[in-house]
Design an enzyme around this catalytic site. Structure first.
Site, PDB file in Angstrom:
ATOM      1  N   ALA A  29       0.845  -1.199   0.000  1.00 18.41           N
ATOM      2  CA  ALA A  29       0.000   0.000   0.000  1.00 18.41           C
ATOM      3  C   ALA A  29       0.872   1.239   0.000  1.00 18.41           C
ATOM      4  O   ALA A  29       2.070   1.169   0.259  1.00 18.41           O
ATOM      5  CB  ALA A  29      -0.899   0.004   1.238  1.00 18.41           C
ATOM      6  N   ASN A  30       0.259   2.372  -0.292  1.00 18.91           N
ATOM      7  CA  ASN A  30       0.914   3.670  -0.118  1.00 18.91           C
ATOM      8  C   ASN A  30       0.566   4.195   1.268  1.00 18.91           C
ATOM      9  O   ASN A  30      -0.458   3.824   1.831  1.00 18.91           O
ATOM     10  CB  ASN A  30       0.370   4.671  -1.135  1.00 18.91           C
ATOM     11  N   ARG A  31       1.372   5.105   1.775  1.00 15.15           N
ATOM     12  CA  ARG A  31       1.028   5.799   3.007  1.00 15.15           C
ATOM     13  C   ARG A  31      -0.043   6.833   2.696  1.00 15.15           C
ATOM     14  O   ARG A  31       0.141   7.673   1.828  1.00 15.15           O
ATOM     15  CB  ARG A  31       2.238   6.559   3.545  1.00 15.15           C
ATOM     16  N   SER A  32      -1.164   6.769   3.382  1.00 15.81           N
ATOM     17  CA  SER A  32      -2.208   7.780   3.235  1.00 15.81           C
ATOM     18  C   SER A  32      -3.172   7.632   4.391  1.00 15.81           C
ATOM     19  O   SER A  32      -3.680   6.547   4.634  1.00 15.81           O
ATOM     20  CB  SER A  32      -2.956   7.587   1.916  1.00 15.81           C
TER      21      SER A  32
END
Ligand code: C5P
Length: 218
Positions: A29-32
């Site tokens: 995942a991306n950081r968000s």
């Protein structure tokens, strides 16, 4: 019925990360946190818009008073976004994973001593670019550009490459504290050039942007 400058307008907001499964218990995942996307949905709702909020697994809960569509992967996000069209404006605040795991497994991968499994990645659809080229392209399409260097030049190029109307660009270098923080320092890139906004709470960035959206759709 809601009064306000955006009443009668349908607006789509994507928010949060996407999760791309490796197996049933692991993902990339991306950081968000989803904080900026949620703040935007609130600001647009408060101007009277009908908000369709397509969100990945964010750490900030989705706001009340918007139509929430929960998805996990980029491909699910694309399907939910296409199903929401037509809309008057679309804002892509999600941090979509650029790749998915091609060799994902339906059973948990077992640890085997002294060997490590390999992950093969394949490209995910670019949801923003897809909507920009869509037969039902909204009148106003806004992308985000999280950069760590040369923020304005990179975002200016991204606006043209993706075919969107505006880009909200920010410097997300760890030292800025923007990721997961409550403030944001953005540059609004339009056809006319770049506007540098001062550091503001994410809620205020959202209110300013929502006011500009209302003006552009009026
Ligand atoms: O290319 P990059 O990921 O930096 O572009 C960021 C913008 O594109 C954001 O608005 C993001 O929500 C959107 N995006 C998308 N689908 C992707 C990748 C990015 O909608 N697969």
């Amino acid at each position: 019925f809601s009064a306000g400058p955006m009443s009668g307008k349908r607006v789509l907001v994507t928010s949060g990360p996407t999760h791309e499964p490796i197996d049933p218990v692991r993902y990339i995942a991306n950081r968000s946190s989803g904080a900026q996307g949620a703040a935007l949905a609130v600001a647009l709702r408060d101007l009277g818009a009908e908000v369709i909020f397509v969100t990945g697994p964010a750490s900030v809960p989705p706001p009340a008073g918007v139509a929430v569509h929960r998805i996990e992967t980029a491909r699910e996000m694309l399907a939910a976004v296409e199903a929401a069209l037509p809309v008057d404006a679309a804002i892509f605040a999600a941090a979509v994973a650029d790749w998915r795991v091609e060799n994902s497994l339906t059973q948990k991968i077992k640890k085997v001593a002294q060997t490590s499994p390999s992950i093969t990645l394949s490209e995910n659809p670019d949801i923003l670019a897809t909507v920009c080229a869509h037969p039902e392209r909204p009148k106003l399409v806004i992308g985000f550009a999280a950069e760590t260097e040369n923020v304005v030049p990179h975002a200016t190029a991204k606006r043209l490459r993706k075919g969107c109307d505006w880009i909200v660009a920010n410097d997300v270098s760890p030292a800025t504290g923007i990721m997961g923080g409550s403030n944001n320092t953005v540059h609004l890139i339009t056809e006319a050039g770049a506007e540098d906004w001062p550091p503001l709470p994410k809620s205020e960035v959202a209110q300013r942007l929502a006011a500009r959206i209302a003006e552009a759709l009026a």
